[in-house]
Scaffold this motif. Structure first.
Motif, PDB file in Angstrom:
ATOM      1  N   VAL A   1      -4.185 -14.802  11.468  1.00  0.00           N
ATOM      2  CA  VAL A   1      -3.283 -15.489  10.548  1.00  0.00           C
ATOM      3  C   VAL A   1      -2.844 -16.815  11.181  1.00  0.00           C
ATOM      4  CG1 VAL A   1      -1.221 -14.218  11.313  1.00  0.00           C
ATOM      5  CG2 VAL A   1      -1.269 -15.185   9.035  1.00  0.00           C
TER       6      VAL A   1
ATOM      7  N   ILE B   1      -8.617  -2.593   7.297  1.00  0.00           N
ATOM      8  CA  ILE B   1      -9.038  -1.848   6.103  1.00  0.00           C
ATOM      9  C   ILE B   1     -10.085  -2.612   5.275  1.00  0.00           C
ATOM     10  CG2 ILE B   1      -7.103  -2.622   4.673  1.00  0.00           C
ATOM     11  CD1 ILE B   1      -7.096   0.352   3.591  1.00  0.00           C
ATOM     12  N   HIS B   2     -10.038  -3.942   5.330  1.00  0.00           N
ATOM     13  CA  HIS B   2     -11.029  -4.702   4.555  1.00  0.00           C
ATOM     14  C   HIS B   2     -12.429  -4.615   5.173  1.00  0.00           C
ATOM     15  CE1 HIS B   2      -7.761  -7.389   2.478  1.00  0.00           C
ATOM     16  NE2 HIS B   2      -7.531  -6.087   2.365  1.00  0.00           N
TER      17      HIS B   2
ATOM     18  N   ASN C   1       0.829  -1.207   0.000  1.00  0.00           N
ATOM     19  CA  ASN C   1       0.000   0.000   0.000  1.00  0.00           C
ATOM     20  C   ASN C   1       0.863   1.257   0.000  1.00  0.00           C
ATOM     21  OD1 ASN C   1      -2.318  -1.535   0.089  1.00  0.00           O
ATOM     22  ND2 ASN C   1      -2.476  -1.474   2.321  1.00  0.00           N
TER      23      ASN C   1
ATOM     24  N   GLY D   1      -9.341  -6.493  -1.941  1.00  0.00           N
ATOM     25  CA  GLY D   1      -8.519  -7.208  -0.966  1.00  0.00           C
ATOM     26  C   GLY D   1      -8.907  -8.686  -0.912  1.00  0.00           C
ATOM     27  N   CYS D   2      -7.989  -9.493  -0.406  1.00  0.00           N
ATOM     28  CA  CYS D   2      -8.212 -10.948  -0.381  1.00  0.00           C
ATOM     29  C   CYS D   2      -9.350 -11.310   0.571  1.00  0.00           C
ATOM     30  CB  CYS D   2      -6.925 -11.668  -0.011  1.00  0.00           C
ATOM     31  SG  CYS D   2      -6.070 -10.984   1.426  1.00  0.00           S
ATOM     32  N   TYR D   3      -9.255 -10.871   1.827  1.00  0.00           N
ATOM     33  CA  TYR D   3     -10.343 -11.144   2.773  1.00  0.00           C
ATOM     34  C   TYR D   3     -11.636 -10.482   2.267  1.00  0.00           C
ATOM     35  CZ  TYR D   3      -7.018 -12.004   6.768  1.00  0.00           C
ATOM     36  OH  TYR D   3      -6.064 -12.453   7.655  1.00  0.00           O
TER      37      TYR D   3
ATOM     38  N   ARG E   1       3.720 -11.919  11.407  1.00  0.00           N
ATOM     39  CA  ARG E   1       2.586 -12.509  10.687  1.00  0.00           C
ATOM     40  C   ARG E   1       2.988 -13.331   9.467  1.00  0.00           C
ATOM     41  NH1 ARG E   1      -0.580  -7.607  11.066  1.00  0.00           N
ATOM     42  NH2 ARG E   1      -0.918  -7.595   8.817  1.00  0.00           N
TER      43      ARG E   1
ATOM     44  N   ARG F   1      -9.058   1.699  -3.795  1.00  0.00           N
ATOM     45  CA  ARG F   1     -10.324   0.980  -3.560  1.00  0.00           C
ATOM     46  C   ARG F   1     -11.440   1.893  -3.089  1.00  0.00           C
ATOM     47  NH1 ARG F   1      -7.520  -3.849  -0.458  1.00  0.00           N
ATOM     48  NH2 ARG F   1      -6.274  -4.649  -2.205  1.00  0.00           N
TER      49      ARG F   1
ATOM     50  N   SER G   1      -6.366 -16.584   7.648  1.00  0.00           N
ATOM     51  CA  SER G   1      -5.543 -16.538   6.430  1.00  0.00           C
ATOM     52  C   SER G   1      -4.246 -17.289   6.611  1.00  0.00           C
ATOM     53  CB  SER G   1      -5.219 -15.074   6.108  1.00  0.00           C
ATOM     54  OG  SER G   1      -4.322 -14.979   5.007  1.00  0.00           O
ATOM     55  N   GLY G   2      -3.781 -17.889   5.525  1.00  0.00           N
ATOM     56  CA  GLY G   2      -2.411 -18.375   5.482  1.00  0.00           C
ATOM     57  C   GLY G   2      -1.453 -17.183   5.503  1.00  0.00           C
TER      58      GLY G   2
ATOM     59  N   LEU H   1      -3.170  -3.731  -7.244  1.00  0.00           N
ATOM     60  CA  LEU H   1      -3.550  -4.774  -6.278  1.00  0.00           C
ATOM     61  C   LEU H   1      -3.597  -4.272  -4.850  1.00  0.00           C
ATOM     62  CD1 LEU H   1      -1.528  -7.334  -8.191  1.00  0.00           C
ATOM     63  CD2 LEU H   1      -3.698  -7.999  -7.177  1.00  0.00           C
ATOM     64  N   SER H   2      -3.107  -3.084  -4.596  1.00  0.00           N
ATOM     65  CA  SER H   2      -3.094  -2.576  -3.218  1.00  0.00           C
ATOM     66  C   SER H   2      -4.441  -1.944  -2.883  1.00  0.00           C
ATOM     67  CB  SER H   2      -1.983  -1.529  -3.070  1.00  0.00           C
ATOM     68  OG  SER H   2      -2.414  -0.275  -3.569  1.00  0.00           O
ATOM     69  N   ALA H   3      -4.514  -1.394  -1.677  1.00  0.00           N
ATOM     70  CA  ALA H   3      -5.771  -0.752  -1.254  1.00  0.00           C
ATOM     71  C   ALA H   3      -5.844   0.713  -1.699  1.00  0.00           C
ATOM     72  CB  ALA H   3      -5.890  -0.839   0.267  1.00  0.00           C
TER      73      ALA H   3
ATOM     74  N   ALA I   1       0.450 -11.980   4.295  1.00  0.00           N
ATOM     75  CA  ALA I   1       1.211 -10.882   4.901  1.00  0.00           C
ATOM     76  C   ALA I   1       2.423 -10.475   4.073  1.00  0.00           C
ATOM     77  CB  ALA I   1       1.635 -11.270   6.315  1.00  0.00           C
TER      78      ALA I   1
ATOM     79  N   TYR J   1      -5.300 -10.332  14.825  1.00  0.00           N
ATOM     80  CA  TYR J   1      -4.742  -8.973  14.695  1.00  0.00           C
ATOM     81  C   TYR J   1      -5.817  -8.051  14.132  1.00  0.00           C
ATOM     82  CZ  TYR J   1      -4.280 -10.009   9.697  1.00  0.00           C
ATOM     83  OH  TYR J   1      -4.552 -10.344   8.397  1.00  0.00           O
TER      84      TYR J   1
HETATM   85  C1  LIG Z   1      -2.302 -12.248   6.819  1.00  0.00           C
HETATM   86  C2  LIG Z   1      -2.215 -10.800   6.446  1.00  0.00           C
HETATM   87  O1  LIG Z   1      -1.464 -10.047   7.020  1.00  0.00           O
HETATM   88  N1  LIG Z   1      -3.013 -10.407   5.473  1.00  0.00           N
HETATM   89  C3  LIG Z   1      -3.012  -9.060   4.944  1.00  0.00           C
HETATM   90  C4  LIG Z   1      -3.958  -9.021   3.780  1.00  0.00           C
HETATM   91  C5  LIG Z   1      -3.315  -8.263   2.655  1.00  0.00           C
HETATM   92  C6  LIG Z   1      -4.274  -7.795   1.625  1.00  0.00           C
HETATM   93  O2  LIG Z   1      -4.890  -8.419   0.840  1.00  0.00           O
HETATM   94  O3  LIG Z   1      -4.530  -6.587   1.758  1.00  0.00           O
HETATM   95  P1  LIG Z   1      -4.458  -5.269   0.911  1.00  0.00           P
HETATM   96  O4  LIG Z   1      -4.369  -5.675  -0.516  1.00  0.00           O
HETATM   97  O5  LIG Z   1      -5.734  -4.622   1.266  1.00  0.00           O
HETATM   98  O6  LIG Z   1      -3.278  -4.531   1.433  1.00  0.00           O
HETATM   99  C7  LIG Z   1      -3.463  -8.016   5.966  1.00  0.00           C
HETATM  100  O7  LIG Z   1      -4.301  -8.297   6.806  1.00  0.00           O
HETATM  101  O8  LIG Z   1      -3.008  -6.863   5.829  1.00  0.00           O
END
Ligand SMILES: CC(=O)N[C@@H](CCC(=O)OP(=O)(O)O)C(=O)O
Ligand SMILES: NC(=O)C1=CN([C@@H]2O[C@H](COP(=O)(O)OP(=O)(O)OC[C@H]3O[C@@H](n4cnc5c(N)ncnc54)[C@H](OP(=O)(O)O)[C@@H]3O)[C@@H](O)[C@H]2O)C=CC1
Length: 314
Positions: A209, A190-191, A78, A132-134, A171, A105, A159-160, A100-102, A164, A184
């Protein structure tokens, strides 16, 4: 004609996945692989699945913008994207940029690309923010029910540690994660904000994680305004996804190890309380793929007018 894709952050976890999946794509090729730390090394030395003859290069945003790529994919942490976006705007504005970053978004002038939910706006988009993945796992599970919801929806995500990234931290430290879980950002991740904004409903997201490499399990607790029957909520899920090539529905709660390495997600284990006012649903996906790289390829396919799953399904 084959579209040339430039990757910035190409040696990271997501960048390397994109290199692998671009190899299998019939209409795209890797045209530029940017990395500061491994510049000069052959791509195929770090990513053995790659047959690319390219070497990683360290280039400034202006040179990258003028490299003649059809699309640039930003796979950096980010808060790094703006210099690259500014260079593209100034020097090669027709280039497709996918971040791919936030960073974009929450920017209404960028297209938020979660194709199963937003593809009706995908046509002609040149600035694409990848979810974001989550956030992808949450939205896929919750979206079919959003008009039924009352109050907050709780989402518990595991998450695996590839989630991170590669910058060392607790993490992504397999030693510290062995026989362990690390909760955490239990409030205000942010998600949480991303999904609340996209779905227009309050999400309470609690990430953890775990000590395995890839994949997310998201368990979502939904509260309904009016009592629902199991058949009604199952029908909503099936209407939303039974024709989606990258989403598999299952009666039982899906297992994350069945989705690792796969381009799509699974949703299932739908259960409902006796009073019909609470339901729990589970979604799983590979954070590096449907949570990042293969979702990016869905978005790039749409940006170039290709069938959305080109290069993703056999
Ligand atoms: C396990 C772990 O640390 N996961 C990351 C997810 C990263 C991601 O997808 O986030 P952005 O693309 O929004 O930065 C986290 O929680 O920040
Ligand atoms: N990991 C995941 O599951 C997911 C990640 N994302 C997002 O995707 C992006 C990439 O994540 P991931 O691959 O895990 O991260 P990594 O830490 O694995 O890789 C990051 C890459 O970006 C490069 N980089 C770092 N800082 C800069 C900078 N200032 N300028 C240029 N390049 C830089 C890195 O270094 P170098 O230059 O040395 O190559 C590396 O190649 C992040 O925004 C992340 O939030 C989104 C969804 C899922």
């Amino acid at each position: 004609m084959t579209k040339r894709i430039g990757l910035i952050g190409a040696r990271g976890h997501v960048g390397a996945e994109l290199v692998r999946w671009l190899e299998k794509h019939p209409e795209f090729e890797l045209g530029l692989a940017v990395s500061r730390s491994v510049a000069g090394q052959p791509v195929c030395a770090l990513i053995p699945e790659s047959r690319s003859h390219l070497r990683f290069v360290d280039q400034k945003p202006e040179a990258i913008a003028q490299s003649g790529m059809d699309a640039l994919v930003l796979a950096m942490p980010n808060n790094e994207a703006t210099a690259y976006v500014a260079a593209v705007e100034a020097l090669a504005p027709d280039t497709v940029v996918l971040d791919l970053s936030a960073d974009y978004r929450f920017d209404a002038s960028w297209y938020y690309g979660l194709p199963e939910l937003t593809r009706s706006h995908a046509s002609g988009q040149r600035r694409i923010s990848n979810p974001g993945c989550y956030a992808t796992a949450m939205q896929l599970a919750v979206a079919p029910f959003k008009d039924l919801l009352v109050g907050a929806t709780q989402c518990f995500g595991v998450s695996g540690y590839s989630g991170a990234g590669t910058t060392p931290s607790d993490r992504n430290n397999p030693e510290k994660l062995r026989d362990n879980l690390m909760p955490y950002s239990s409030i205000g991740h942010i998600h949480e904000r991303e999904v609340s904004a996209q779905l227009g409903t309050t999400i309470e997201f609690m990430p953890t994680v775990a000590g395995y490499f890839r994949g997310i399990t998201m368990t979502c607790n939904l509260h309904f305004r009016e009592p629902q029957t199991l058949a009604d909520v199952q029908a909503r899920l099936s209407n939303a996804y039974s024709n989606e090539p990258l989403i598999e529905l299952s009666d039982t709660a899906p297992w994350v190890n069945r989705i690792a390495g796969k381009p799509g997600g699974m949703i299932g284990g739908l259960t409902i309380s006796k009073d019909g006012q609470r339901a729990v649903i589970v979604s799983v996906l590979d954070n590096l793929l449907k949570g990042a790289a293969t979702q990016a390829l869905q978005n790039l396919n749409l940006a170039f007018g290709l069938p959305e799953t080109t290069g993703l399904v056999a």
